[in-house]
Design an enzyme around this catalytic site. Structure first.
Site, PDB file in Angstrom:
ATOM      1  N   SER A  77     -13.894   6.061 -56.130  1.00 19.64           N
ATOM      2  CA  SER A  77     -14.855   6.802 -55.310  1.00 19.64           C
ATOM      3  C   SER A  77     -15.272   6.075 -54.043  1.00 19.64           C
ATOM      4  O   SER A  77     -15.830   6.696 -53.147  1.00 19.64           O
ATOM      5  CB  SER A  77     -16.111   7.120 -56.134  1.00 19.64           C
ATOM      6  OG  SER A  77     -16.701   5.934 -56.634  1.00 19.64           O
ATOM      7  N   ASP A 109     -26.638   6.895 -53.589  1.00 15.78           N
ATOM      8  CA  ASP A 109     -27.037   7.217 -54.952  1.00 15.78           C
ATOM      9  C   ASP A 109     -27.059   5.931 -55.773  1.00 15.78           C
ATOM     10  O   ASP A 109     -27.179   4.842 -55.211  1.00 15.78           O
ATOM     11  CB  ASP A 109     -26.137   8.302 -55.555  1.00 15.78           C
ATOM     12  CG  ASP A 109     -24.652   7.904 -55.577  1.00 15.78           C
ATOM     13  OD1 ASP A 109     -24.347   6.688 -55.457  1.00 15.78           O
ATOM     14  OD2 ASP A 109     -23.798   8.793 -55.717  1.00 15.78           O
ATOM     15  N   HIS A 139     -23.143   4.374 -54.872  1.00 17.10           N
ATOM     16  CA  HIS A 139     -22.388   4.444 -53.621  1.00 17.10           C
ATOM     17  C   HIS A 139     -23.255   4.232 -52.380  1.00 17.10           C
ATOM     18  O   HIS A 139     -24.380   4.734 -52.318  1.00 17.10           O
ATOM     19  CB  HIS A 139     -21.705   5.814 -53.506  1.00 17.10           C
ATOM     20  CG  HIS A 139     -20.890   6.180 -54.711  1.00 17.10           C
ATOM     21  ND1 HIS A 139     -21.387   6.969 -55.719  1.00 17.10           N
ATOM     22  CD2 HIS A 139     -19.624   5.846 -55.053  1.00 17.10           C
ATOM     23  CE1 HIS A 139     -20.456   7.118 -56.651  1.00 17.10           C
ATOM     24  NE2 HIS A 139     -19.387   6.441 -56.276  1.00 17.10           N
TER      25      HIS A 139
END
Length: 350
Positions: A45, A325, A328
């Site tokens: 991610s 978040d 990230h």
């Protein structure tokens, strides 16, 4: 399953005890030597720009993408991520996600992004392709003449690894005693993956060091986002030590030092310590606190209840937060990390 669920959290702690600004003006291509014309991306991610399935990934849900491109677009951030900044550094457009290759048209010229959020070197807790399978996808495209040998020789590969293997290890009941052995397995497989990518004809391969997992909000939430968990970071240091040794060995086996490390650990640490970027133009008041948070521990950024009501909050100024978040960085955070990485990036031109 969301990426945040896979990364080491308090369980790893207990196991171990015992711009809106974009990327304009960031290009800095080498004046001499190798100048990449294409970027191929593998990982998770921290690099994914839209491969995860819309039906399950929070990267396709509001409020992700609110800074760029203004709506959810498959990035695990409010805006741009590491891939975007590296591509711009090379003077390239961000490579198209593999899932959308049939709609890419002439964008294939810039390379391709095979990264899937939540994945790792090995299988994690989700069904998306691990790194070996991502490289298989690349091999299939080469076999199908999507990319020629000439294309590959003018290309750079980015390989990211943000910790999902360790999150899966903990979730499956891995012990503290066996963690160093598992870390060695991760690095061994990662080295094989790097060598395989280079063996396909890619000229240079950049691999990220593991970021300080103990500084992620999912760890610092337990002390109200005031300080990093150094026990977790000690475990990360073993991973990064073994990675440096593996990359040095790979370079000894090649003629032109094809492999180099992007030090995410050092760059994250620098930005968090300075509460901003190296230029002094970006400041983060509380860099360990995320901009987007669930209303309670039962919810996460982007959560909705059964009535469709938002169960999360977003800070007024994402540009003033380092983390988006619980795992990230924000676009502003990645921009600051990019500036901290610029000296490392010069290695690609050698």
């Amino acid at each position: 399953m969301e990426t945040a669920k896979l990364l080491p959290s308090i369980f790893l702690l207990s196991l171990l005890l015992g711009d809106n600004r974009g990327v304009q003006g960031l290009s800095h291509r080498g004046l001499y030597g190798f100048q990449p014309k294409r970027l191929f991306v593998f990982g998770d991610s921290y690099a994914d720009t839209g491969n995860n399935r819309k039906s399950v990934a929070k990267s396709w849900k509001v409020p992700y993408g609110i800074t760029f491109p203004g709506k959810p677009a498959g990035r695990f951030s409010d805006g741009r991520v590491l891939t975007d900044y590296l591509a711009r550094h090379l003077g390239l457009k961000s490579p198209v996600p593999y899932r959308w290759r049939d709609f890419a048209g002439n964008k294939l010229w810039y390379g391709m992004n095979f990264a899937y959020g939540g994945t790792g070197v090995f299988d994690t807790l989700i069904l998306d392709p691990n790194m070996t399978t991502q490289i298989d996808f690349f091999q299939n495209l080469i076999n199908g003449s999507y990319f020629t040998g000439e294309h590959l020789q003018s290309s750079l590969a980015l390989v990211t690894l943000a910790g999902n293997d360790y999150g899966a290890y903990v979730a499956k009941g891995g012990s503290a005693q066996n963690l160093p052995s598992f870390t060695a397995l991760v690095i061994d497989q990662l080295a094989k993956n790097l060598k395989r990518i280079q063996g396909m004809g890619v000229r240079k391969v950049a691999v990220t060091a593991l970021q300080p997992l103990g500084c992620l909000p999912q760890s610092t939430v337990f002390n109200s986002f005031q300080q990093c968990n150094e026990t977790e970071n000690t475990a990360v240091n073993l991973h990064n030590l073994l990675l440096r040794q593996a990359v040095a060995k790979l370079n000894n086996e090649t003629k032109d030092s094809a492999f180099f490390i992007l030090d995410l650990y050092g760059s994250f640490t620098s930005v968090l310590k300075n509460k901003g970027d190296q230029l002094g133009s970006q400041k983060f008041e509380n860099p360990l606190k995320p901009c987007c948070m669930g209303a309670s521990s039962d919810y996460y950024c982007g959560s909705m209840d059964d009535k469709g009501e938002k169960m999360y909050s977003v800070c007024d100024n994402p540009d003033g937060a380092f983390f988006w978040d619980m795992v990230h960085p924000t676009q502003a955070g990645w921009r600051a990390v990019y500036f901290a990485l610029k000296s490392t990036l010069q290695q690609m031109y050698n």
